[in-house]
Enzyme design. Sequence first.
Site, PDB file in Angstrom:
ATOM      1  N   CYS A   2       0.838  -1.190   0.000  1.00  0.00           N
ATOM      2  CA  CYS A   2       0.000   0.000   0.000  1.00  0.00           C
ATOM      3  C   CYS A   2       0.878   1.247   0.000  1.00  0.00           C
ATOM      4  O   CYS A   2       1.957   1.251   0.594  1.00  0.00           O
ATOM      5  CB  CYS A   2      -0.943   0.088   1.192  1.00  0.00           C
ATOM      6  N   ARG A  27       3.427  -0.439  -5.071  1.00  0.00           N
ATOM      7  CA  ARG A  27       3.233  -1.033  -3.739  1.00  0.00           C
ATOM      8  C   ARG A  27       1.869  -1.704  -3.585  1.00  0.00           C
ATOM      9  O   ARG A  27       1.637  -2.423  -2.623  1.00  0.00           O
ATOM     10  CB  ARG A  27       3.374   0.042  -2.664  1.00  0.00           C
ATOM     11  N   TRP A  71      -3.264  -2.429  -1.309  1.00  0.00           N
ATOM     12  CA  TRP A  71      -3.119  -3.871  -1.530  1.00  0.00           C
ATOM     13  C   TRP A  71      -3.915  -4.519  -0.404  1.00  0.00           C
ATOM     14  O   TRP A  71      -3.547  -4.418   0.766  1.00  0.00           O
ATOM     15  CB  TRP A  71      -1.649  -4.266  -1.454  1.00  0.00           C
ATOM     16  N   ASN A  95      -1.451   1.934   6.462  1.00  0.00           N
ATOM     17  CA  ASN A  95      -0.784   0.721   5.974  1.00  0.00           C
ATOM     18  C   ASN A  95      -0.539  -0.182   7.180  1.00  0.00           C
ATOM     19  O   ASN A  95      -0.226   0.311   8.263  1.00  0.00           O
ATOM     20  CB  ASN A  95       0.590   1.048   5.370  1.00  0.00           C
ATOM     21  N   GLY A  96      -0.596  -1.482   6.968  1.00  0.00           N
ATOM     22  CA  GLY A  96      -0.340  -2.412   8.073  1.00  0.00           C
ATOM     23  C   GLY A  96      -1.612  -3.138   8.466  1.00  0.00           C
ATOM     24  O   GLY A  96      -2.608  -3.125   7.725  1.00  0.00           O
ATOM     25  N   GLU A 478      14.429 -19.643  -8.598  1.00  0.00           N
ATOM     26  CA  GLU A 478      14.181 -18.242  -8.916  1.00  0.00           C
ATOM     27  C   GLU A 478      13.536 -18.117 -10.311  1.00  0.00           C
ATOM     28  O   GLU A 478      12.619 -17.316 -10.516  1.00  0.00           O
ATOM     29  CB  GLU A 478      15.499 -17.448  -8.826  1.00  0.00           C
ATOM     30  N   LYS A 482       9.892 -16.462 -11.091  1.00  0.00           N
ATOM     31  CA  LYS A 482       9.716 -15.340 -12.027  1.00  0.00           C
ATOM     32  C   LYS A 482       8.592 -15.647 -13.015  1.00  0.00           C
ATOM     33  O   LYS A 482       7.732 -14.821 -13.280  1.00  0.00           O
ATOM     34  CB  LYS A 482      11.039 -15.101 -12.746  1.00  0.00           C
ATOM     35  N   GLU A 485       5.117 -15.570 -11.238  1.00  0.00           N
ATOM     36  CA  GLU A 485       4.651 -14.228 -10.893  1.00  0.00           C
ATOM     37  C   GLU A 485       4.084 -13.482 -12.092  1.00  0.00           C
ATOM     38  O   GLU A 485       3.026 -12.873 -12.000  1.00  0.00           O
ATOM     39  CB  GLU A 485       5.835 -13.388 -10.397  1.00  0.00           C
ATOM     40  N   HIS A 501      12.127 -39.123  -7.771  1.00  0.00           N
ATOM     41  CA  HIS A 501      11.565 -39.465  -6.446  1.00  0.00           C
ATOM     42  C   HIS A 501      10.112 -39.005  -6.328  1.00  0.00           C
ATOM     43  O   HIS A 501       9.592 -38.909  -5.222  1.00  0.00           O
ATOM     44  CB  HIS A 501      12.424 -38.849  -5.337  1.00  0.00           C
ATOM     45  N   LYS A 598       4.849  -4.738  -4.374  1.00  0.00           N
ATOM     46  CA  LYS A 598       6.316  -4.715  -4.416  1.00  0.00           C
ATOM     47  C   LYS A 598       6.942  -4.894  -3.045  1.00  0.00           C
ATOM     48  O   LYS A 598       7.953  -5.566  -2.906  1.00  0.00           O
ATOM     49  CB  LYS A 598       6.762  -3.385  -5.034  1.00  0.00           C
TER      50      LYS A 598
HETATM   51  C1  F6R Z   1       9.871 -11.722  -6.500  1.00  0.00           C
HETATM   52  C2  F6R Z   1       9.687 -10.686  -5.536  1.00  0.00           C
HETATM   53  C3  F6R Z   1       9.423 -11.055  -4.115  1.00  0.00           C
HETATM   54  C4  F6R Z   1      10.439 -10.327  -3.225  1.00  0.00           C
HETATM   55  C5  F6R Z   1      10.122 -10.581  -1.755  1.00  0.00           C
HETATM   56  C6  F6R Z   1      11.141  -9.934  -0.837  1.00  0.00           C
HETATM   57  O1  F6R Z   1      10.090 -11.220  -7.777  1.00  0.00           O
HETATM   58  O2  F6R Z   1       9.751  -9.537  -5.852  1.00  0.00           O
HETATM   59  O3  F6R Z   1       9.496 -12.427  -3.930  1.00  0.00           O
HETATM   60  O4  F6R Z   1      11.714 -10.773  -3.555  1.00  0.00           O
HETATM   61  O5  F6R Z   1       8.853 -10.069  -1.453  1.00  0.00           O
HETATM   62  O6  F6R Z   1      11.182  -8.555  -0.989  1.00  0.00           O
HETATM   63  P1  F6R Z   1      12.380  -7.699  -0.439  1.00  0.00           P
HETATM   64  O7  F6R Z   1      13.608  -8.098  -1.176  1.00  0.00           O
HETATM   65  O8  F6R Z   1      12.000  -6.284  -0.727  1.00  0.00           O
HETATM   66  O9  F6R Z   1      12.493  -7.986   1.027  1.00  0.00           O
END
Ligand code: F6R
Length: 603
Positions: A2, A27, A71, A95-96, A478, A482, A485, A501, A598
């Site tokens: 947010c 955000r 969010w 926020n929170g 990873e 990606k 997401e 397995h 984000k």
């Molecule tokens: C994946 C992604 C999330 C962040 C995770 C941690 O593309 O963006 O998985 O990596 O939320 O975020 P940070 O690094 O900001 O603590």
Amino acid sequence: MCGIMGYLGERPAKDIIYTGLKRLEYRGYDSAGVAVLTKDVQTIKAVGDTSKLDLTKLPKSATIGIGHTRWATHGRPSAQNAHPHTYGDITLVHNGIIENYQDIKDSLKLSDLKSQTDSEVLAALINNNYQKGKISLIEALKRSLVEVSGTFGLVVMSPLESNQLLVARRGSPIVIGVGDIQNFVASDPSAIISHTDKVIYLEDDQIARVTRTSIEIFDLKLKHKNPNINRLSKSEAEATLGHYKTYLEKEIKEQPESLKNLMRGRVSQKGTVKLGGPNLDADDANNLEQILIIGCGTSYYAGLYAKYKLEEMLNMPVIVEHASEFRYRHGAYKSNSTLAIFISQSGETADVLASIQEAKRRHLKTMGIVNTIGSSVARAVEHGGIYLHAGQEVSVASTKAYSSMVSAILMFGAQLVYQRGGNSNITKEVAKELLMLPSEIKATFELHENIKKLTKQINHFEKWFYLGRNSLYPVALEGALKLTEVSYIHAQAFPTGEMKHGPISLVDNKHISILLLPEDETLYEKGISALEELIARGGTIFTISTRPKPKGSNYHLQVTYVGEYTEGLIYNICLQLLALEVATIRGVNIDRPRNLAKSVTVE
Ligand code: F6R
């Protein structure tokens, strides 16, 4: 999670708040709202992003207001649940999460709420304590905050005290921008950098009273605190698309530059690594017996890759934990000889922040690897750390931060080897590889056109496996994250050797395996055996390897081998481009995938 923006000054508040919110949309973007104050409060709200807000409905004459981009946590995305929320004489953005909102709701017998949010309950609580202005608003806020449990980044305004914004923080970041006969409040500096480079980061359990000409900071007993004014650098908080269509592509392509920024003045051609940030003296370095790396999502995977390399470099156990697990786990760590490294792009992730507190409670040494300067993680750790200097990541899916995180830990490992009097060739080799990375990554971008073509041929597959062995396993994890997401495909990563397995039972003609084959001869051969097992069961295989296409592989990319420490980063570039291209074909919102935000500032 947010975005919050507040303004008070002499200009139309709605315009300044709106542009601030646009910059904060990464955000959260479920719904948005703006409220301005003249004699009364006037509010607009909309479902979706800020472009859905009808600003013409707000008066230009209002010079004080607050806005929010959401969010959803409590209550689905809807106009009613969008902030700002007004209850009685109180309007706020929050926020929170207020964990005891149900208790408050019951004790105040609130039956007239307009939303399902915990934030509206908080507004009602402050309103109840305010008693129509019988006590000051700041006193009412103070009394209310003592009653709530949970987290908040909060901005409150009221027509009864119309010359101020009250701001408070516990666990959810708030920054106050210092202007000239105007001041700003936001959840992160990118919203206000175009107006001022002077900021005050509010600490947990602090309240600020902001007027057009003053900023006062208090603790929860309303005792004055001295504000600490920081300077922002523009490049850290501003990002524009340039000629790219998406931030995701732009940020993938920025990696040669972001890595140079990370290494500048730290890694030398002579093969040395010098980091000024980590605050470990010779005794600390020599007494270390284990390293604990903690993060979430992509940052966790960066840590997992680093584990494979650090353990070899340092001959020391390296444990990697999800922050969301660590904070509730009772692992056995030796207090004085364990270094806990916290990795976070945003520096605001709630689970990471809680894990730092937990690590401190256990007397572990705490260090950060963080992109956002001045963020909560950077301020909470006790032994300094490494800033990535990767520039702002706008795309929700993290890319350039990942390569910088991996490189930063390798740099730290290389320095630690030297500090501990280890094999100096390791430090030299890591430095050499790191310095080669920017040009090798640039060369890897030449595969982009080929990846585009291949994506058209494989886009229809429904089940995607990502397979890697040894340090290519975290790279596979990873890569799968990606793709998941940004394209909403269910992709899953496994260690190559684990396929037989269990997961191999899923292999059929709807399935494709992205198989990462390493340079190491023995492990390469083991990968080829897995390839054959998959082919025998009718699987389709997409290989990525430093060697030419192996027999039986359906699709192939040949990549360069930079060296043993950094090899995974080149494979990762291909997987980032693959995710970008699949998402492009599928026509999803690449920079803002559904349901994500984000920076995850709630648990
Ligand atoms: C994946 C992604 C999330 C962040 C995770 C941690 O593309 O963006 O998985 O990596 O939320 O975020 P940070 O690094 O900001 O603590």
